[in-house]
Write a protein that holds these residues in place. Sequence first.
Motif, PDB file in Angstrom:
ATOM      1  N   LEU A  80       0.836  -1.198   0.000  1.00 23.34           N
ATOM      2  CA  LEU A  80       0.000   0.000   0.000  1.00 23.34           C
ATOM      3  C   LEU A  80       0.870   1.246   0.000  1.00 23.34           C
ATOM      4  O   LEU A  80       0.588   2.225  -0.707  1.00 23.34           O
ATOM      5  CB  LEU A  80      -0.919  -0.007   1.224  1.00 23.34           C
ATOM      6  CG  LEU A  80      -1.830   1.209   1.400  1.00 23.34           C
ATOM      7  CD1 LEU A  80      -2.739   1.393   0.191  1.00 23.34           C
ATOM      8  CD2 LEU A  80      -2.665   1.073   2.678  1.00 23.34           C
ATOM      9  N   GLY A  81       1.942   1.219   0.777  1.00 27.51           N
ATOM     10  CA  GLY A  81       2.852   2.358   0.810  1.00 27.51           C
ATOM     11  C   GLY A  81       3.514   2.600  -0.524  1.00 27.51           C
ATOM     12  O   GLY A  81       3.627   3.745  -0.980  1.00 27.51           O
ATOM     13  N   ARG A 191      -5.440   8.172 -14.993  1.00 26.16           N
ATOM     14  CA  ARG A 191      -4.371   7.373 -15.572  1.00 26.16           C
ATOM     15  C   ARG A 191      -3.186   7.212 -14.612  1.00 26.16           C
ATOM     16  O   ARG A 191      -2.552   6.151 -14.570  1.00 26.16           O
ATOM     17  CB  ARG A 191      -3.901   8.008 -16.883  1.00 26.16           C
ATOM     18  CG  ARG A 191      -4.862   7.769 -18.043  1.00 26.16           C
ATOM     19  CD  ARG A 191      -4.328   8.375 -19.324  1.00 26.16           C
ATOM     20  NE  ARG A 191      -4.272   9.833 -19.252  1.00 26.16           N
ATOM     21  CZ  ARG A 191      -3.860  10.615 -20.234  1.00 26.16           C
ATOM     22  NH1 ARG A 191      -3.447  10.080 -21.385  1.00 26.16           N
ATOM     23  NH2 ARG A 191      -3.850  11.931 -20.100  1.00 26.16           N
ATOM     24  N   ALA A 192      -2.876   8.271 -13.866  1.00 25.38           N
ATOM     25  CA  ALA A 192      -1.759   8.191 -12.921  1.00 25.38           C
ATOM     26  C   ALA A 192      -2.025   7.144 -11.843  1.00 25.38           C
ATOM     27  O   ALA A 192      -1.127   6.383 -11.461  1.00 25.38           O
ATOM     28  CB  ALA A 192      -1.527   9.558 -12.281  1.00 25.38           C
ATOM     29  N   ALA A 197      -0.894   1.727  -9.796  1.00 27.92           N
ATOM     30  CA  ALA A 197      -1.346   0.412  -9.352  1.00 27.92           C
ATOM     31  C   ALA A 197      -0.609  -0.699 -10.100  1.00 27.92           C
ATOM     32  O   ALA A 197      -0.177  -1.697  -9.507  1.00 27.92           O
ATOM     33  CB  ALA A 197      -2.853   0.286  -9.555  1.00 27.92           C
ATOM     34  N   VAL A 198      -0.451  -0.513 -11.411  1.00 25.74           N
ATOM     35  CA  VAL A 198       0.266  -1.509 -12.218  1.00 25.74           C
ATOM     36  C   VAL A 198       1.728  -1.587 -11.809  1.00 25.74           C
ATOM     37  O   VAL A 198       2.284  -2.680 -11.599  1.00 25.74           O
ATOM     38  CB  VAL A 198       0.139  -1.177 -13.722  1.00 25.74           C
ATOM     39  CG1 VAL A 198       1.045  -2.097 -14.541  1.00 25.74           C
ATOM     40  CG2 VAL A 198      -1.303  -1.314 -14.181  1.00 25.74           C
ATOM     41  N   LEU A 199       2.381  -0.442 -11.677  1.00 24.87           N
ATOM     42  CA  LEU A 199       3.794  -0.413 -11.307  1.00 24.87           C
ATOM     43  C   LEU A 199       4.019  -0.969  -9.901  1.00 24.87           C
ATOM     44  O   LEU A 199       4.994  -1.696  -9.664  1.00 24.87           O
ATOM     45  CB  LEU A 199       4.331   1.018 -11.387  1.00 24.87           C
ATOM     46  CG  LEU A 199       4.433   1.623 -12.785  1.00 24.87           C
ATOM     47  CD1 LEU A 199       4.891   3.077 -12.703  1.00 24.87           C
ATOM     48  CD2 LEU A 199       5.376   0.820 -13.659  1.00 24.87           C
ATOM     49  N   ALA A 200       3.110  -0.647  -8.983  1.00 25.37           N
ATOM     50  CA  ALA A 200       3.225  -1.170  -7.620  1.00 25.37           C
ATOM     51  C   ALA A 200       3.066  -2.686  -7.621  1.00 25.37           C
ATOM     52  O   ALA A 200       3.804  -3.403  -6.927  1.00 25.37           O
ATOM     53  CB  ALA A 200       2.185  -0.521  -6.717  1.00 25.37           C
ATOM     54  N   GLY A 201       2.096  -3.179  -8.400  1.00 26.77           N
ATOM     55  CA  GLY A 201       1.896  -4.617  -8.482  1.00 26.77           C
ATOM     56  C   GLY A 201       3.109  -5.332  -9.050  1.00 26.77           C
ATOM     57  O   GLY A 201       3.538  -6.375  -8.533  1.00 26.77           O
TER      58      GLY A 201
END
Length: 226
Positions: A80-81, A191-192, A197-201
């Motif tokens: 989450l962070g 979009r950001a 979310a994609v990059l964090a995943g």
Amino acid sequence: MIAFVSAFAVFLILHSVPAVPAIRAGIIARVGRPTYFVAYSLVSTIVLVWVFAAALSLDYIPLWALRPWHAGVTFVLAPLGIFLVLAGLLSGNPLSVSVRSGADLGAVTRITRHPVLWGFALWAIGHLVANGDLRSVLLFGGFGAFALGSIPMAEKRAKRRLGKDWALLSAQTSIWPLAAFLRGARPAVDRALLLAAVLAGLTVAWLLLGGGHSMLFGADPLAVIG
């Protein structure tokens, strides 16, 4: 200990530069905005590696017995962070830390108007709970205290910089995460937020499943669950 204190002091000084508009504007005027951000990111990464290396060189002194639920806290708070930090950096946000300029508020500010600072704090707290030793308290406790302590200063700077616009913008969000939703604000997606979310995943998948965490820090977080 001297090496760790020195490294952390440089970290604090380095991250205080963007907090002084005159210094930041002067550097950007001389080298340009792209060069500033590239150089700042590179130096920040080097200093961060120094801080971690200095912390890992300290003696391991346990402070509390670890339990399986401690790792569960990390598995929730750390991803989450990471998401909040990425979303905050990628989104427009004149109220707090962001690499984007402009007066528009990104969707992540509906969660909190200080996503980068809260994200960094949640990531640090998650790792603090799951380690339970003195050097982790110094390292992650220091990171968390720095992030949370920066929130009042960010508020003060934004009020001074934005003037009468601050009240209008701040009314759309909240300092405390999700507090705006309790006041009736609707969730938003842009979009950001989706990119974050994609990059964090992908980042979390690489760290946990791709061996990234073991490679960087010599520890496998999944080992605690067998």
